[in-house]
Design an enzyme around this catalytic site. Structure first.
Site, short mmCIF file in Angstrom:
data_model
loop_
_atom_site.label_atom_id
_atom_site.label_comp_id
_atom_site.label_asym_id
_atom_site.label_seq_id
_atom_site.Cartn_x
_atom_site.Cartn_y
_atom_site.Cartn_z
CB CYS A 1 44.33 7.89 -11.12
SG CYS A 1 45.63 8.68 -10.17
CB THR B 1 48.53 14.66 -6.21
OG1 THR B 1 47.39 14.16 -6.93
CG2 THR B 1 48.60 14.00 -4.84
CB CYS C 1 46.90 3.94 -12.91
SG CYS C 1 46.27 5.63 -13.14
NE ARG D 1 51.88 17.57 -12.85
CZ ARG D 1 52.38 16.59 -12.11
NH1 ARG D 1 52.86 15.50 -12.68
NH2 ARG D 1 52.40 16.69 -10.79
CB CYS E 1 48.35 8.62 -12.56
SG CYS E 1 49.13 7.47 -11.42
NE ARG F 1 46.12 5.96 2.77
CZ ARG F 1 46.59 6.43 3.90
NH1 ARG F 1 47.89 6.70 4.01
NH2 ARG F 1 45.78 6.66 4.93
CG ASP G 1 22.17 -13.72 -42.63
OD1 ASP G 1 23.14 -13.36 -43.30
OD2 ASP G 1 22.17 -14.75 -41.91
CB CYS H 1 44.94 4.34 -9.85
SG CYS H 1 46.63 4.87 -9.44
#
Length: 487
Positions: free
Chosen positions: A34, A30, A68, A63, A65, A41, A430, A38
């Site tokens: 992601c 694709t 998500c 690129r 998603c 599927r 302290d 995400c």
């Protein structure tokens, strides 16, 4: 920094939220990357590649998603980075250093050559400093497009783009569509706030002990600059023309929200790093609590009050001055002295080293040695000999502070903890820590208590600053129980 492939694979298939922001999943078929959480599927393992940062995935041609939204992921936990130079570089990038400087100047600031800096960043994060800065700026702009009703020209300005054309070109190149088209296709309903204002949800790694953080800030609230009511913190900030505005950070429905008024022209790229610093949003509380929970004294308070944070400094110089004011006195007394300085020398004196260097702080009711320590601190900062910012090396900061007359290890450790955001900073000697540890030994602080405390603190490394928070919380719980008995 990238987890082993089998760990990434299990985290991706189980959508484990602990790994959100720790790595990103790119899909060959694709061309999209992601978050491991995400909801889409899961692709077949052969079609998956893992990257240590969003910038690395984008540099490889993927690129983000749109489902998500990788820009909304929590930040990379600093402890997972092996190189301190990369940690300091990321902090400077967040503070906007590369907006006005180039990568060579960043390398010089970190004491190395540009080539070595690029090699370190590519090794740890898979991208160059410039690439990371661009991705972070675009991520902020994308969130403003999705989550606010700001006009797109206003989005570009607040995210730090120099022009609307650059903003549009950057989105077209990354997403294949304009910001307007992304907003139209998103279908999300931004919160109903005043026109031009923004209400931005901030990613928080759970658990987040909101009552502790807001109460810590409430006790130290600087009149005229800060207010805390319940789980809402408000801070007064200034535009370039010195006009002031109040921003608000609130914990609501399990989320942290930043609200900035419409008339405020301070870029969000300046406000957001400060908010992240104050609320310690880059911590990984599960790792911290798991480590400190092995200490027999800390284990009960860690189990009961998980997710304590180390609140950072909104203004580093202001916090350093207030640390000196707090030497050997209570928090309430130190805050009262800070208010006296404001009343006597003007409301901006705690943010102006030049003004405080000319003042005589001892006039407001503190020992002369402490007043001179504050003036020395102001002079060193004004002259540039002492750096006070999140990107400074903690050891260098502590050495510089301890070299000033009247400033000791407790102050240096406290400033490193809150200004330099050093998770292992330890305010030595302290009193609350010594008293709490002594109580665990069924006695009062006595000779040798400091040595025993320092020896015990070695087991808390590299999270001694968080151990101090848990000890302060333990002392607070004991005081509350004692007050309830007396009532």
């Amino acid at each position: 920094m990238l987890p082993a492939t089998d760990i990434c694979e299990r985290a991706r298939l189980s959508r484990d939220p602990r790994f959100d922001g720790r790595f990103f999943v790119a899909v060959l078929t694709t061309g999209i990357y992601c978050r491991p959480v995400c909801p889409a599927r899961p692709p077949a393992p052969d079609n998956v590649r893992y990257y240590p940062s969003a910038a690395a995935a984008e540099a490889a041609g993927y690129r983000p998603c749109l489902r998500c939204r990788p820009e909304a992921a929590a930040r990379i936990p600093e402890w997972s980075l092996a190189s301190r130079a990369v940690i300091q570089g990321l902090r400077l990038i967040d503070a906007g250093f590369l907006d006005d400087h180039d990568s060579a100047e960043l390398a010089g600031r970190l004491g190395m050559t540009p080539r070595h800096l690029n090699r370190l960043f590519h090794h740890e994060l898979g991208a160059s400093p410039k690439g990371l800065a661009m991705v972070r700026r675009r991520a902020l702009a994308k969130r403003l497009v999705d989550e606010t009703r700001l006009p797109l020209a206003e989005v570009a300005l607040r995210a730090g783009y120099r022009s609307l054309r650059r903003f549009n070109d950057d989105f077209q190149r990354c997403y294949g569509r304009s910001p307007g088209a992304l907003r139209a296709a998103g279908g999300r309903r931004p919160p109903a706030v005043a026109a031009g204002a923004c209400d931005l949800r901030l990613p928080v790694r759970e658990p987040f002990n909101a009552p502790w953080v807001f109460d810590f800030l409430r006790r130290r609230a600087l009149m005229g600059f800060e207010t805390v009511a319940g789980l809402e913190y408000r801070r007064r900030i200034f535009d370039a023309d010195r006009s002031s505005h109040w921003i608000a950070v609130r914990w609501e429905n399990g989320c942290l929200h930043l609200e900035v008024p419409a008339e405020c022209r301070v870029p969000l790229s300046d406000v957001l790093p400060r908010v992240r610093r104050v609320f310690d949003l880059d911590a990984d509380p599960r790792v911290v609590d798991e480590h400190l929970g092995t200490d027999p004294l800390l284990a009960p308070v860690v189990a009961e009050h998980r997710g304590l944070r180390v609140p950072g400094a909104w203004d580093p110089f202001e916090t350093a001055v207030r640390a000196v004011l707090g030497q050997q006195v209570s928090v309430d007394r130190a805050t009262a002295l800070a208010h006296r300085l404001l009343e006597r020398y003007g409301e901006h004196v705690l943010q102006s080293p030049a003004a405080l260097a000319r003042a005589n702080p001892a006039e407001v009711g503190m020992p002369g040695r402490r007043g001179e320590a504050i003036r020395s601190l102001a002079r060193e900062v004004e002259a540039g000999r002492l750096e006070l910012h999140e990107g400074v090396v903690p050891e260098r900061l502590q050495q510089g502070l301890c070299a000033l007359p009247g400033i000791g290890p407790w102050t240096a450790g406290y400033v490193a903890m809150r200004v330099a955001k050093d998770p292992d900073a330890y305010p030595a000697e302290d009193w609350v820590v010594l008293k709490t540890l002594a109580a665990a030994e069924a006695g009062a602080p006595a000779r040798g208590a400091r040595l025993r405390a320092n020896a015990r603190a070695e087991a808390w490394r590299p999270w001694r600053a968080y151990a101090v928070m848990y000890l302060w919380k333990l002392a607070q719980c004991r005081r509350d129980r004692q007050a309830a008995k007396e009532a």
